[in-house]
Design an enzyme around this catalytic site. Structure first.
Site, PDB file in Angstrom:
ATOM      1  N   SER A 130      53.711  82.199  85.988  1.00 39.04           N
ATOM      2  CA  SER A 130      54.056  81.645  87.296  1.00 39.04           C
ATOM      3  C   SER A 130      55.121  82.459  88.019  1.00 39.04           C
ATOM      4  O   SER A 130      56.071  82.956  87.394  1.00 39.04           O
ATOM      5  CB  SER A 130      54.573  80.221  87.091  1.00 39.04           C
ATOM      6  N   GLU A 132      57.324  81.210  89.587  1.00 36.82           N
ATOM      7  CA  GLU A 132      58.560  80.446  89.363  1.00 36.82           C
ATOM      8  C   GLU A 132      59.466  81.185  88.357  1.00 36.82           C
ATOM      9  O   GLU A 132      60.681  81.007  88.368  1.00 36.82           O
ATOM     10  CB  GLU A 132      58.139  79.067  88.836  1.00 36.82           C
ATOM     11  N   TYR A 153      60.843  74.168  83.467  1.00 40.60           N
ATOM     12  CA  TYR A 153      59.443  74.619  83.586  1.00 40.60           C
ATOM     13  C   TYR A 153      59.378  76.150  83.578  1.00 40.60           C
ATOM     14  O   TYR A 153      58.590  76.753  82.848  1.00 40.60           O
ATOM     15  CB  TYR A 153      58.834  74.065  84.881  1.00 40.60           C
TER      16      TYR A 153
HETATM   17  P1  NAP Z   1      47.756  70.940  87.374  1.00 46.09           P
HETATM   18  O1  NAP Z   1      46.836  70.563  88.483  1.00 46.09           O
HETATM   19  O2  NAP Z   1      49.036  70.194  87.205  1.00 46.09           O
HETATM   20  O3  NAP Z   1      46.904  70.844  86.011  1.00 46.09           O
HETATM   21  C1  NAP Z   1      47.537  70.923  84.768  1.00 46.09           C
HETATM   22  C2  NAP Z   1      46.515  70.690  83.687  1.00 46.09           C
HETATM   23  O4  NAP Z   1      47.173  70.730  82.418  1.00 46.09           O
HETATM   24  C3  NAP Z   1      45.807  69.313  83.775  1.00 46.09           C
HETATM   25  O5  NAP Z   1      44.469  69.477  83.389  1.00 46.09           O
HETATM   26  C4  NAP Z   1      46.564  68.513  82.742  1.00 46.09           C
HETATM   27  O6  NAP Z   1      45.819  67.426  82.195  1.00 46.09           O
HETATM   28  C5  NAP Z   1      46.774  69.580  81.674  1.00 46.09           C
HETATM   29  N1  NAP Z   1      47.801  69.202  80.703  1.00 46.09           N
HETATM   30  C6  NAP Z   1      49.017  68.649  80.934  1.00 46.09           C
HETATM   31  N2  NAP Z   1      49.648  68.405  79.772  1.00 46.09           N
HETATM   32  C7  NAP Z   1      48.803  68.787  78.788  1.00 46.09           C
HETATM   33  C8  NAP Z   1      48.867  68.755  77.367  1.00 46.09           C
HETATM   34  N3  NAP Z   1      49.916  68.246  76.716  1.00 46.09           N
HETATM   35  N4  NAP Z   1      47.810  69.251  76.677  1.00 46.09           N
HETATM   36  C9  NAP Z   1      46.725  69.729  77.310  1.00 46.09           C
HETATM   37  N5  NAP Z   1      46.603  69.789  78.657  1.00 46.09           N
HETATM   38  C10 NAP Z   1      47.636  69.310  79.370  1.00 46.09           C
HETATM   39  O7  NAP Z   1      48.140  72.488  87.473  1.00 46.09           O
HETATM   40  P2  NAP Z   1      47.411  73.663  88.288  1.00 46.09           P
HETATM   41  O8  NAP Z   1      48.009  73.733  89.641  1.00 46.09           O
HETATM   42  O9  NAP Z   1      45.944  73.552  88.115  1.00 46.09           O
HETATM   43  O10 NAP Z   1      47.964  74.933  87.512  1.00 46.09           O
HETATM   44  C11 NAP Z   1      47.257  75.469  86.391  1.00 46.09           C
HETATM   45  C12 NAP Z   1      48.215  76.297  85.547  1.00 46.09           C
HETATM   46  O11 NAP Z   1      48.752  77.358  86.339  1.00 46.09           O
HETATM   47  C13 NAP Z   1      49.421  75.537  85.017  1.00 46.09           C
HETATM   48  O12 NAP Z   1      49.761  76.082  83.774  1.00 46.09           O
HETATM   49  C14 NAP Z   1      50.523  75.844  86.024  1.00 46.09           C
HETATM   50  O13 NAP Z   1      51.779  75.724  85.414  1.00 46.09           O
HETATM   51  C15 NAP Z   1      50.175  77.282  86.376  1.00 46.09           C
HETATM   52  N6  NAP Z   1      50.549  77.731  87.714  1.00 46.09           N
HETATM   53  C16 NAP Z   1      50.171  77.008  88.814  1.00 46.09           C
HETATM   54  C17 NAP Z   1      50.480  77.483  90.076  1.00 46.09           C
HETATM   55  C18 NAP Z   1      50.074  76.735  91.313  1.00 46.09           C
HETATM   56  O14 NAP Z   1      50.630  77.042  92.383  1.00 46.09           O
HETATM   57  N7  NAP Z   1      49.126  75.822  91.244  1.00 46.09           N
HETATM   58  C19 NAP Z   1      51.152  78.717  90.215  1.00 46.09           C
HETATM   59  C20 NAP Z   1      51.487  79.419  89.065  1.00 46.09           C
HETATM   60  C21 NAP Z   1      51.160  78.938  87.818  1.00 46.09           C
HETATM   61  P3  NAP Z   1      45.783  65.983  82.941  1.00 46.09           P
HETATM   62  O15 NAP Z   1      44.785  66.128  84.057  1.00 46.09           O
HETATM   63  O16 NAP Z   1      45.352  65.074  81.857  1.00 46.09           O
HETATM   64  O17 NAP Z   1      47.173  65.727  83.442  1.00 46.09           O
HETATM   65  O1  G4F Z   2      55.168  72.142  95.892  1.00 47.55           O
HETATM   66  P1  G4F Z   2      56.296  72.308  94.956  1.00 47.55           P
HETATM   67  O2  G4F Z   2      56.642  71.150  94.082  1.00 47.55           O
HETATM   68  O3  G4F Z   2      55.977  73.622  94.114  1.00 47.55           O
HETATM   69  P2  G4F Z   2      56.907  74.619  93.267  1.00 47.55           P
HETATM   70  O4  G4F Z   2      58.153  73.980  92.813  1.00 47.55           O
HETATM   71  O5  G4F Z   2      57.041  75.880  94.057  1.00 47.55           O
HETATM   72  O6  G4F Z   2      55.989  74.863  91.974  1.00 47.55           O
HETATM   73  C1  G4F Z   2      54.590  75.127  92.098  1.00 47.55           C
HETATM   74  O7  G4F Z   2      54.395  76.505  92.221  1.00 47.55           O
HETATM   75  C2  G4F Z   2      54.784  77.280  91.062  1.00 47.55           C
HETATM   76  C3  G4F Z   2      54.489  78.752  91.383  1.00 47.55           C
HETATM   77  O8  G4F Z   2      55.585  79.313  92.031  1.00 47.55           O
HETATM   78  C4  G4F Z   2      53.981  76.783  89.869  1.00 47.55           C
HETATM   79  F1  G4F Z   2      54.273  77.519  88.782  1.00 47.55           F
HETATM   80  C5  G4F Z   2      54.267  75.326  89.628  1.00 47.55           C
HETATM   81  O9  G4F Z   2      53.459  74.860  88.544  1.00 47.55           O
HETATM   82  C6  G4F Z   2      53.893  74.526  90.882  1.00 47.55           C
HETATM   83  O10 G4F Z   2      52.507  74.595  91.056  1.00 47.55           O
HETATM   84  O11 G4F Z   2      57.623  72.686  95.773  1.00 47.55           O
HETATM   85  C7  G4F Z   2      57.648  73.769  96.679  1.00 47.55           C
HETATM   86  C8  G4F Z   2      58.972  73.755  97.428  1.00 47.55           C
HETATM   87  C9  G4F Z   2      60.200  73.603  96.527  1.00 47.55           C
HETATM   88  O12 G4F Z   2      61.185  74.514  96.945  1.00 47.55           O
HETATM   89  C10 G4F Z   2      60.689  72.195  96.756  1.00 47.55           C
HETATM   90  O13 G4F Z   2      62.104  72.020  96.620  1.00 47.55           O
HETATM   91  O14 G4F Z   2      58.980  72.599  98.270  1.00 47.55           O
HETATM   92  C11 G4F Z   2      60.256  71.986  98.196  1.00 47.55           C
HETATM   93  N1  G4F Z   2      60.111  70.580  98.566  1.00 47.55           N
HETATM   94  C12 G4F Z   2      60.713  70.005  99.656  1.00 47.55           C
HETATM   95  N2  G4F Z   2      60.422  68.692  99.694  1.00 47.55           N
HETATM   96  C13 G4F Z   2      59.423  69.631  97.910  1.00 47.55           C
HETATM   97  C14 G4F Z   2      59.623  68.442  98.614  1.00 47.55           C
HETATM   98  N3  G4F Z   2      58.664  69.688  96.794  1.00 47.55           N
HETATM   99  C15 G4F Z   2      58.062  68.541  96.385  1.00 47.55           C
HETATM  100  N4  G4F Z   2      57.252  68.580  95.284  1.00 47.55           N
HETATM  101  N5  G4F Z   2      58.252  67.342  97.029  1.00 47.55           N
HETATM  102  C16 G4F Z   2      59.030  67.240  98.159  1.00 47.55           C
HETATM  103  O15 G4F Z   2      59.175  66.163  98.742  1.00 47.55           O
END
Ligand code: NAP
Ligand code: G4F
Length: 341
Positions: A130, A132, A153
């Site tokens: 990520s 992050e 995280y």
């Molecule tokens: P997500 O929608 O939150 O999906 C997470 C998945 O992980 C869900 O299927 C969840 O199952 C499963 N999970 C949670 N705890 C688990 C456990 N203990 N054992 C097995 N599976 C478990 O996340 P996403 O946005 O698709 O992201 C996919 C991956 O990319 C994650 O690793 C995230 O950290 C990483 N990532 C995401 C972003 C982004 O912007 N989306 C960016 C960088 C990296 P349930 O449905 O049962 O909760």
């Molecule tokens: O949407 P967010 O919660 O995503 P964040 O923290 O960037 O993390 C996501 O992206 C990561 C990749 O860079 C992934 F690895 C991670 O698993 C996840 O998918 O927050 C984005 C920004 C933050 O700066 C937060 O402080 O939005 C700001 N924010 C402002 N108001 C908020 C809110 N975030 C959330 N969730 N809820 C609010 O009300």
């Protein structure tokens, strides 16, 4: 027929990746967690009865905190490719449940890599790293930028990233890390900021609520479309040589800009509806993320197709349409119930 195993298949990315791999002719296996209510909404459209001839989509109960369940699935499935997408992926929540987050997002990766290694499987492995992890390192960030994680995280993801590199270097595993910047979609979890905004825009537009509470509006993110990003994951595993790649659009916008664009697309003025609630501030914030994805462009030929404004419109339109549909269903249900009495 190639076989893929996806952890996190019920999440946003897992569901788009499953769509992609099914379309490419793969047999797709996904791990799902036991839950007291249905948790497979995002992949239900792929479900076919396993007894049916030609079934290519299978779900198995397992958990990234349970090494024996991972080993059991690996042995029975014998996948050609593994995509480790499972995680407790909410940054703010990771401050509340740091130990569990580290267990799933950090140790989960080493449990899987070790199970592959001990089983002697020659499969390819993708780790969901990520942006992050860069934390307070100023943009643009690439695969050669240092890490300075700012949340439990992100610390867990740094461990998972480094242990993946270590298994590649120690045992020659074909293991790659995609360092993905934020990617969103109509399937995005409802508590991430983009989806929180677009769902609220829909509810305000249709008169169900009036105010949206947000935290830090100044944070900047490089937001792309999840459907584009799962293609990058697949392309990484098709390379002869494994490696690590930053994946993003190269453009960043503030949370405020996202809110302005989303409200305005629905014909609303965000200033009439958005209020700040400090409850959504984080103990430590990541101020700005913007990808330098030039290595992915050069070596993988990967480019995002959907830009920021296309993404905002797609998400707002989808949430308005879904809400109209469910309200319509509700009206019909009420009409049915009244007709019964
Ligand atoms: P997500 O929608 O939150 O999906 C997470 C998945 O992980 C869900 O299927 C969840 O199952 C499963 N999970 C949670 N705890 C688990 C456990 N203990 N054992 C097995 N599976 C478990 O996340 P996403 O946005 O698709 O992201 C996919 C991956 O990319 C994650 O690793 C995230 O950290 C990483 N990532 C995401 C972003 C982004 O912007 N989306 C960016 C960088 C990296 P349930 O449905 O049962 O909760
Ligand atoms: O949407 P967010 O919660 O995503 P964040 O923290 O960037 O993390 C996501 O992206 C990561 C990749 O860079 C992934 F690895 C991670 O698993 C996840 O998918 O927050 C984005 C920004 C933050 O700066 C937060 O402080 O939005 C700001 N924010 C402002 N108001 C908020 C809110 N975030 C959330 N969730 N809820 C609010 O009300």
């Amino acid at each position: 027929m190639p076989k893929a195993l996806i952890t996190g298949i019920t999440g946003q990315d897992g569901s788009y990746l499953a769509d992609l791999l099914i379309a490419k002719g793969y047999e797709v296996h996904g791990l799902k967690r036991r839950s007291s209510s249905f948790n497979t909404d995002r992949v239900d459209h792929l479900y076919v009865d396993a007894h049916q001839a030609g079934a290519r989509f299978f779900l198995h109960y397992a958990d990234l905190t349970d090494a024996s369940s991972l080993a059991r699935c690996l042995m029975s499935i014998q996948p050609d490719e593994i995509y480790n997408l499972g995680a407790q992926s909410h940054v703010k929540v990771s401050f509340d449940i740091p130990e569990y987050t580290a267990d799933v997002a950090g140790l989960g990766a080493v449990r899987l890599l070790e199970a592959v290694h001990r089983a002697g499987l020659h499969c390819r492995y993708y780790q969901a790293s990520s942006s992050e992890m860069f934390g307070s390192i100023p943009p643009p960030q690439s695969e050669t930028s240092p890490f300075h994680p700012r949340s439990p995280y992100a610390c867990a993801k740094v461990f998972a990233h480094q242990i993946t590199v270590n298994y590649r270097e120690s045992y020659g595993q074909h293991a790659s890390c995609g360092i993905l910047f934020n990617h969103e979609s109509p399937r995005r979890g409802e508590t991430f900021v983009t989806r929180k905004i677009t769902r609220s825009v829909a509810r305000i537009k249709l008169g169900l609520e009036d105010t949206l509470y947000l935290g830090n509006l100044d944070a900047q993110r490089d937001w792309g479309f999840a459907g584009d990003y799962v293609e990058a994951m697949w392309i990484m595993l098709q390379q002869d040589v494994p490696g690590d790649y930053a994946i993003g659009t190269g453009e960043s916008h503030s949370v405020r800009e996202f809110a302005v664009a989303a409200f305005s697309h629905a014909g609303l003025d965000w200033r009439d509806h958005v209020k700040i609630d400090p409850r959504y501030y984080r103990p430590a914030e990541v101020a700005a993320l913007r990808a330098d994805a030039s290595r992915a462009r050069r070596e993988l030929g990967w480019e995002p197709r959907i830009d920021f404004s296309g993404l905002v419109k797609m998400m707002v339109d989808a949430d308005i349409e879904a809400l109209e549909h469910s309200l319509q269903g509700g009206v019909q249900a009420v009409a049915r119930r009244s007709a019964e009495h």
